[in-house]
Write an enzyme that holds these catalytic residues in place. Structure first.
Site, PDB file in Angstrom:
ATOM      1  N   LEU A   1     -17.375  24.238  39.693  1.00  0.00           N
ATOM      2  CA  LEU A   1     -18.111  25.485  39.501  1.00  0.00           C
ATOM      3  C   LEU A   1     -17.314  26.588  40.195  1.00  0.00           C
ATOM      4  CD1 LEU A   1     -21.710  24.224  40.388  1.00  0.00           C
ATOM      5  CD2 LEU A   1     -20.461  24.061  38.220  1.00  0.00           C
TER       6      LEU A   1
ATOM      7  N   GLY B   1     -11.558  30.420  41.261  1.00  0.00           N
ATOM      8  CA  GLY B   1     -10.713  31.458  41.846  1.00  0.00           C
ATOM      9  C   GLY B   1      -9.428  30.829  42.336  1.00  0.00           C
TER      10      GLY B   1
ATOM     11  N   VAL C   1      -8.837  28.983  44.977  1.00  0.00           N
ATOM     12  CA  VAL C   1      -8.975  27.591  45.414  1.00  0.00           C
ATOM     13  C   VAL C   1      -9.154  26.675  44.203  1.00  0.00           C
ATOM     14  CG1 VAL C   1     -10.270  25.978  46.843  1.00  0.00           C
ATOM     15  CG2 VAL C   1     -10.070  28.364  47.568  1.00  0.00           C
TER      16      VAL C   1
ATOM     17  N   ARG D   1     -15.804  34.330  33.075  1.00  0.00           N
ATOM     18  CA  ARG D   1     -14.992  34.920  32.007  1.00  0.00           C
ATOM     19  C   ARG D   1     -13.833  33.985  31.653  1.00  0.00           C
ATOM     20  NH1 ARG D   1     -16.649  39.284  35.122  1.00  0.00           N
ATOM     21  NH2 ARG D   1     -14.967  38.896  36.603  1.00  0.00           N
TER      22      ARG D   1
ATOM     23  N   LYS E   1     -19.842  28.411  52.956  1.00  0.00           N
ATOM     24  CA  LYS E   1     -20.358  28.512  54.328  1.00  0.00           C
ATOM     25  C   LYS E   1     -21.708  29.219  54.395  1.00  0.00           C
ATOM     26  CE  LYS E   1     -17.371  32.446  54.670  1.00  0.00           C
ATOM     27  NZ  LYS E   1     -16.561  32.200  53.483  1.00  0.00           N
TER      28      LYS E   1
ATOM     29  N   GLU F   1     -15.880  20.272  54.200  1.00  0.00           N
ATOM     30  CA  GLU F   1     -14.793  20.557  55.156  1.00  0.00           C
ATOM     31  C   GLU F   1     -14.228  21.962  54.999  1.00  0.00           C
ATOM     32  OE1 GLU F   1     -13.014  20.390  58.116  1.00  0.00           O
ATOM     33  OE2 GLU F   1     -13.060  18.223  57.806  1.00  0.00           O
TER      34      GLU F   1
ATOM     35  N   GLU G   1     -10.661  42.743  52.897  1.00  0.00           N
ATOM     36  CA  GLU G   1     -11.259  43.065  51.601  1.00  0.00           C
ATOM     37  C   GLU G   1     -11.512  44.567  51.514  1.00  0.00           C
ATOM     38  OE1 GLU G   1     -12.456  40.693  49.363  1.00  0.00           O
ATOM     39  OE2 GLU G   1     -12.225  38.870  50.548  1.00  0.00           O
TER      40      GLU G   1
ATOM     41  N   ASP H   1     -19.268  36.404  58.482  1.00  0.00           N
ATOM     42  CA  ASP H   1     -18.516  35.204  58.108  1.00  0.00           C
ATOM     43  C   ASP H   1     -18.415  34.250  59.300  1.00  0.00           C
ATOM     44  OD1 ASP H   1     -16.310  33.863  56.270  1.00  0.00           O
ATOM     45  OD2 ASP H   1     -15.398  34.112  58.247  1.00  0.00           O
TER      46      ASP H   1
ATOM     47  N   LYS I   1     -20.169  30.363  60.024  1.00  0.00           N
ATOM     48  CA  LYS I   1     -19.366  29.217  60.466  1.00  0.00           C
ATOM     49  C   LYS I   1     -19.864  28.687  61.809  1.00  0.00           C
ATOM     50  CE  LYS I   1     -15.396  30.753  57.760  1.00  0.00           C
ATOM     51  NZ  LYS I   1     -14.213  31.642  57.747  1.00  0.00           N
TER      52      LYS I   1
END
Lengths: 434, 434
Positions: free
Chosen positions: B13, B16, B18, B50, B106, B130, B191, B202, B206
């Site tokens: 699913l 990108g 990864v 897309r 995360k 992980e 970003e 973020d 974590k």
């Protein structure tokens, strides 16, 4: 209730500093271990040679009959005796009877790992051995499991605390090897007979285990090229320092790809100069650290205490919880992964780099003689430094990567040149781009 | 033959950086994955928004219907969409149908981890994650498994690459936060909307995951005290430098034991000064590192790349091999471990240490006024340094450990002292003995 479940019965073989700590924690925190495992862990016996030497272990648990303990009603055997026999026979007995094994025995795994794996596999039992390399550092599980979807290209580690203590101390003090070894002995960092450490046997056994896991190939201790630190002099350390490098005893496991794309494994233990900026350079004293390079993950480092009863017990107990959990959920830990079956390279056929320091005669043409010798052996020079004049003139050469045999032959021939008074220091260079 | 076994069917699913790497490696090395897993891994579909944007994925694998893919004939769902919905619903669907899950999400784990664990447990499926913390670094498996027989007392990590890049750059250049953030954006380290990184969201997600695993307790992102780096000025960095310290954004998870022996957990994210000699101080740029202290193991450190498509794919694929191996041997990965159920401390009730830099009036008695204020709040001073005279006089105070609320109240009151012109910098101090 977890506490109502059938306990997992645990037998310990050997009860030195690690075993004592393992027994004490298992007995002291029953609820915690039961919660993490899913069933209580019960120590059913501890096999030792001299029971009266273990007043800290409840007397009814002690036995001198390790074989009877292994053959009795136990689910997991934790082996902390060390050495090949009787550890090997006892563990094979346990595994063949379907009992799972946790061991810290690097020598045994490095020599008979495949035999133990096969016995475990045939009987559906587990074998875990995190404590065998780098003590408390979670290292083997990451290599075996976390990186199972990656391709490891290189493992380079400081995995022997005694030699790291000695080399770190020589680096700080400038003292000789002999003095520093004596001091290490007095402080308890070196054994009365330090051979296994200073001659690299301990590091070589660990390199065999690391290479096997990293490259899915059977590598035994005898496959590992081994050089110790007893030949390192204060001059070598000073030479490294002058180049902003430091000397470490490294266990190196590499995947080598030749020009035709054929893969092989190099597994070796030797002292090497590494740049002071390298993450391993700052690993001092009795600490261990292992630097791993993998194709996708890139550079990783694992750092921590490599020895000692208390730290090592952490790894043993982590394995014990894993094995016990597998028994509770009818799971199974990782098996031997030797599918790649890569050939192991000889040291001569391994690409390395040399740092060579020469005491040379103060006459014209020395450099050209030396350079010609490198050239004859197809060894390319990366840097040359000429220092001093007169009787103290010296020449330092750092090569590009070449086969170790070619480098060795070059050094041998240079030593015979009339212009060279003495080969002062020869050391491999690691941890930097060639 | 492994290749003859029924393949393990894998649905992705999201695709990108990864996901693209995961698909490419799975398709490119089928034999290697089969050998490590015990069965071939077969990608059965890749859900994207897309499809025309993914020319690198074979067309027949692409679909826009993620729900249909999850509900179809698949054994493992790899979720790389990120965010809460639709990821949460899709993974619950998968788990309830007994399909195992690998996720790098995360935010989802930090908020709904327990719900996912419960669904996995009820259906006998696995959930591995992980890649959700510290990218390529094998960290969660060591915490969950290797250290399962130990007691973790502290986890302190640099787990956000953007903020570490910015703070490292401010430390080298002396530039302001705003300038450095802009530069980081231009270089691709931040970003366009950097809020999640620079405000610590973020790192807090974590921290919640790390605290849950380390202390066998449910900790969600909302339990984590969170301060970002946008308030850090060049003056704070300079103040740290002058004390041979550096500023890092740390995710800290601690087991706190009060005077009565009651245990609780502190989970927090904030910038802090650490000594330059601390192993985390040298972790520069976009690298991540996590420092772990455990009762038996002692100090451990894990270092590597915390982000990026290629490094993160290593963690995802390691999890995928583990899940698939469990399917082949009918094993089972670790479940939620929340047996300790420790309360989570508020930040005010957490013991910390402060570094306070004050711009003070040049009159007698300033130090005694300031010291009296500390004393009133029962905060003990570890060191004081007075610098300069006249209008530039400054006072630097480093405290011993005290409750954060007392430290905060002290700072508030000091700011109102007539002799204090300005509170120049307030920063917590970590990584050294109090």
């Amino acid at each position: 209730m977890i506490e109502d479940r059938e306990p997992i019965r645990v037998a310990l073989l050997g009860c030195g500093t690690v075993g004592t700590e393992v027994v004490s924690l298992l007995q002291g925190r029953p609820g915690e271990f039961a919660a993490r495992t899913g069933a209580p862990l019960q120590v059913t016996g501890v096999a030792v040679r001299r029971p009266h030497k273990h007043p800290e272990v409840p007397e009814h648990l002690l036995t001198t009959d390790a074989a009877a303990l292994v053959n009795g009603d136990v689910d997991v055997v934790v082996e902390l005796i060390g050495g090949i026999e009787p550890a090997r026979s006892l563990l094979l007995q346990a595994l063949r009877a379907g009992k799972s094994v946790v061991t810290a025995n690097k020598a045994l795994l490095a020599e008979y790992g495949s035999e133990l794996y096969a016995a475990a596999d045939a009987a559906g039992a587990d074998i875990y051995f995190e404590a065998s390399v780098a003590g408390a550092i979670p290292l083997l599980r990451p290599l075996r499991e976390s990186l199972a979807g990656d391709r490891i290209s290189r493992v380079m580690g400081i995995v022997n605390g005694t030699t790291n203590y000695i080399l770190s101390a020589m680096d700080s003090s400038g003292a000789s090897y002999a003095e520093t070894l004596e001091e290490a002995g007095q402080l308890g960092y070196a054994e009365a007979d330090p051979t296994a450490d200073v001659d690299g046997f301990d590091a070589a056994a660990k390199a065999a285990i690391l290479a096997s896991l990293s490259f899915h190939t059977r590598v035994t201790a005898t496959d590992v090229h081994r050089e110790g630190i007893s030949g390192i002099g204060a001059g070598d350390i000073a030479a490294a320092k002058s180049l902003d490098r430091t000397v470490k005893l490294l266990s190196i496991c590499e995947r080598v790809v030749d020009d035709e794309g054929n893969e092989s494994v190099s597994a070796r233990v030797h002292p090497a100069m590494i740049p002071r900026s390298h993450p391993l350079a700052g690993v001092g004293g009795a600490f261990n650290a292992v630097f791993v390079e993998a194709e996708s993950a890139g550079q990783l480092m694992f750092y921590g205490q490599g020895a000692g009863g208390v730290p090592t017990s952490s790894a043993v107990l982590g394995d014990l919880v894993a094995v016990a959990r597998n028994l509770v959920v009818a799971g199974k830990g990782p098996r031997e992964s030797a599918h790649a079956q890569l050939p192991v390279r000889s040291m001569g056929a391994t690409p390395t780099r040399y740092h060579i320091s020469l005491d040379v005669a103060d006459k014209p043409g020395v450099l050209s003689q030396v350079a010609a010798t490198f050239n004859e052996h197809d060894v390319s020079i990366a840097a040359v430094r000429q220092q001093g004049r007169g009787p103290d003139a010296s020449l330092v050469v750092i090569t590009h990567t070449a086969l170790d045999s070619a480098l060795q032959a070059t050094v041998d021939e240079i030593a015979r040149l009339s212009a060279v008074n003495e080969v002062v220091s020869v050391m491999r260079v690691e941890g930097e781009q060639s």
